[in-house]
Design a protein around this motif. Structure first.
Motif, PDB file in Angstrom:
ATOM      1  N   PRO A  33     -14.239 -14.662 -31.465  1.00 39.17           N
ATOM      2  CA  PRO A  33     -13.472 -14.325 -30.262  1.00 39.17           C
ATOM      3  C   PRO A  33     -13.926 -12.999 -29.633  1.00 39.17           C
ATOM      4  O   PRO A  33     -14.009 -12.878 -28.411  1.00 39.17           O
ATOM      5  N   GLU A  34     -14.262 -12.033 -30.449  1.00 43.79           N
ATOM      6  CA  GLU A  34     -14.716 -10.741 -29.938  1.00 43.79           C
ATOM      7  C   GLU A  34     -16.031 -10.883 -29.182  1.00 43.79           C
ATOM      8  O   GLU A  34     -16.234 -10.251 -28.140  1.00 43.79           O
ATOM      9  N   TRP A  56     -17.107 -13.635 -27.631  1.00 45.97           N
ATOM     10  CA  TRP A  56     -16.799 -14.318 -26.367  1.00 45.97           C
ATOM     11  C   TRP A  56     -16.165 -13.347 -25.378  1.00 45.97           C
ATOM     12  O   TRP A  56     -16.499 -13.344 -24.182  1.00 45.97           O
ATOM     13  N   LYS A  57     -15.232 -12.503 -25.845  1.00 46.88           N
ATOM     14  CA  LYS A  57     -14.569 -11.546 -24.955  1.00 46.88           C
ATOM     15  C   LYS A  57     -15.558 -10.564 -24.352  1.00 46.88           C
ATOM     16  O   LYS A  57     -15.382 -10.113 -23.216  1.00 46.88           O
ATOM     17  N   PRO A 116     -11.755 -11.627 -18.354  1.00 46.74           N
ATOM     18  CA  PRO A 116     -10.464 -12.090 -18.904  1.00 46.74           C
ATOM     19  C   PRO A 116     -10.077 -13.493 -18.426  1.00 46.74           C
ATOM     20  O   PRO A 116      -9.604 -14.310 -19.225  1.00 46.74           O
ATOM     21  N   TYR A 159     -12.365 -16.060 -20.135  1.00 48.58           N
ATOM     22  CA  TYR A 159     -11.965 -16.213 -21.536  1.00 48.58           C
ATOM     23  C   TYR A 159     -10.703 -17.065 -21.645  1.00 48.58           C
ATOM     24  O   TYR A 159     -10.633 -17.981 -22.465  1.00 48.58           O
ATOM     25  N   ARG A 160      -9.704 -16.787 -20.790  1.00 54.59           N
ATOM     26  CA  ARG A 160      -8.440 -17.541 -20.844  1.00 54.59           C
ATOM     27  C   ARG A 160      -8.681 -19.025 -20.609  1.00 54.59           C
ATOM     28  O   ARG A 160      -8.122 -19.876 -21.300  1.00 54.59           O
ATOM     29  N   ARG A 215     -11.909 -20.355 -23.415  1.00 56.58           N
ATOM     30  CA  ARG A 215     -11.662 -20.235 -24.860  1.00 56.58           C
ATOM     31  C   ARG A 215     -10.219 -20.532 -25.251  1.00 56.58           C
ATOM     32  O   ARG A 215      -9.943 -20.829 -26.407  1.00 56.58           O
TER      33      ARG A 215
END
Length: 145
Positions: free
Chosen positions: A9-10, A12-13, A18, A21-22, A25
């Motif tokens: 996740p880190e 991808w972020k 934002p 990602y929302r 992911r």
């Protein structure tokens, strides 16, 4: 399809905004009629914003007036995966994900009466895609470094 792309996740972020990602992911949805590619009519290739895999082609895009880019088929069946989505009470849907990186793209609907060869509508979030106009498109996903 090539090897699966896996990131934390880190990671991808660090790569995605934002909103990206929302949606990509966390299976979110961008607001209707706000996406970059909703009204795009240029010829070219639509790729996964997260990994660059070719997903859709402009000659399969059609105007559905639903607020998101609509396609009647994927570039190739091995580029997407389908999952049952029961996140809305009383309504089953079919989620569409990138086969290479497992990013959420949108949903596919059937039997809505659109005059398309497949009678399907891939309702895809613009933020899940990038677009390469014809002439600048390269084939295949970018290499991982």
């Amino acid at each position: 399809m090539s090897l699966k792309i896996e990131k934390t996740p880190e990671q991808w972020k660090a790569l995605l905004s934002p909103l990206e990602y929302r949606v990509l992911r966390e299976s979110g949805t961008e607001a209707p009629f706000t996406g970059e590619y909703t009204d795009t009519t240029a010829a070219g290739i639509y790729r996964c914003r997260a990994c660059g895999t070719e997903l859709f082609r402009s000659d399969h895009k059609f105007e559905s007036h639903c607020g998101w880019p609509s396609f009647y088929t994927a570039a190739a069946e091995d580029r997407v995966v389908y999952l049952e989505d029961r996140s809305l009470p009383g309504r089953a849907r079919v989620e569409v994900r990138c086969a290479a990186c497992d990013s959420h793209l949108g949903h596919v609907f059937e039997g809505e009466g659109y005059q398309t060869p497949t009678d399907q509508r891939f309702c895809i979030n613009s933020v899940s895609l990038t677009f390469e106009p014809d002439g600048s498109a390269t084939h295949g996903a970018p290499s991982e470094s």
